[in-house]
Design an enzyme around this catalytic site. Structure first.
Site, mmCIF file in Angstrom:
data_model
loop_
_atom_site.group_PDB
_atom_site.id
_atom_site.type_symbol
_atom_site.label_atom_id
_atom_site.label_comp_id
_atom_site.label_asym_id
_atom_site.label_seq_id
_atom_site.Cartn_x
_atom_site.Cartn_y
_atom_site.Cartn_z
ATOM 1 C CB SER A 135 93.215 -22.368 -15.329
ATOM 2 O OG SER A 135 94.203 -22.283 -16.333
ATOM 3 C CE1 TYR A 147 90.506 -18.256 -18.706
ATOM 4 C CE2 TYR A 147 92.828 -18.797 -18.405
ATOM 5 C CZ TYR A 147 91.508 -19.192 -18.509
ATOM 6 O OH TYR A 147 91.196 -20.531 -18.399
#
Length: 223
Positions: A135, A147
């Site tokens: 990501s 996250y």
């Protein structure tokens, strides 16, 4: 013999789009996710090149059995796309929910490790590829984001695994997208990256010649 790709998190979004793109490119696809109904629907759409395997990727034994089912059906395993992942509802550290962190770490970190551990013996045989979803959040710092921290792990792990796989002619790539229009978000994001964009990046990686090791593909929305 057609090559075989195993995909985790295959029932929707990026995983489902990748399964369709890989099958179109001539690959067999083993589809892993917890939703048996969604997997069956996707496998039926793809046809004989698809194998639906309901699987909790945080369960090491279930992953081992999924790999066994894949090789029994298709004869070998040439590539893996560790795509399963999740987020959290409570941002930040002080106000965060440790129970959510527990589940997040098991899916975003441990499941990636378990998938690699279960598949590397087969990938060694084929000098195969291991691809994982990273990501933008694994390349930049986001205030209090657990996250993001899990994706930093993924990026570091992918680089380390690439060096390990290099010893037997294998390759590892991390696909690093910005915002993607998936069910990960409550509201549709039609102007952002689409699952098919990520799928195209995965197929591009899979189709590189043996002399080329793509270590990372970083995609950002053009909006």
């Amino acid at each position: 013999m057609a090559k075989t790709l195993l995909i985790t998190g295959a029932s929707s979004g990026i995983g489902a789009a990748t399964a369709k793109a890989a099958a179109k490119a001539g690959w067999n696809v083993a589809l892993l996710a917890r939703s048996a109904e969604s997997l069956d629907t996707l496998a039926e759409e793809i046809g004989d090149a698809a194998l639906a395997i309901p699987c909790d990727v945080t369960d090491r034994q279930a992953l081992v059995e999924a790999v066994e089912q894949t090789t029994a059906r298709f004869g070998k395993l040439d590539a893996v796309y560790a795509n399963a992942g999740t987020g959290v509802n409570s941002p930040g550290i002080e106000q965060g929910d440790p129970d959510e962190w527990h589940d997040l770490i098991h899916i975003n970190i441990l499941a990636v490790l378990y998938t690699a551990h279960a598949t590397l013996p087969e990938l060694r045989k084929t000098k195969g590829q291991f691809i994982v979803t990273g990501s933008k959040a694994g390349r930049e710092h986001f205030k209090g984001s657990v996250y993001s921290a899990t994706k930093w792990f993924v990026h570091g792990f992918a680089g380390n695994l690439a060096e390990e796989m290099r010893e037997f002619g294998g390759r590892c790539c991390v696909i690093s997208p910005g915002m993607v229009n998936t069910a990960f978000f409550d509201e549709p994001k039609p102007s952002k990256l689409q699952p098919e964009d990520i799928a195209d990046a995965v197929v591009f990686t899979l189709e590189q010649p043996d002399t080329s090791s793509v270590r990372e593909i970083h995609l950002m929305p053009n909006d």
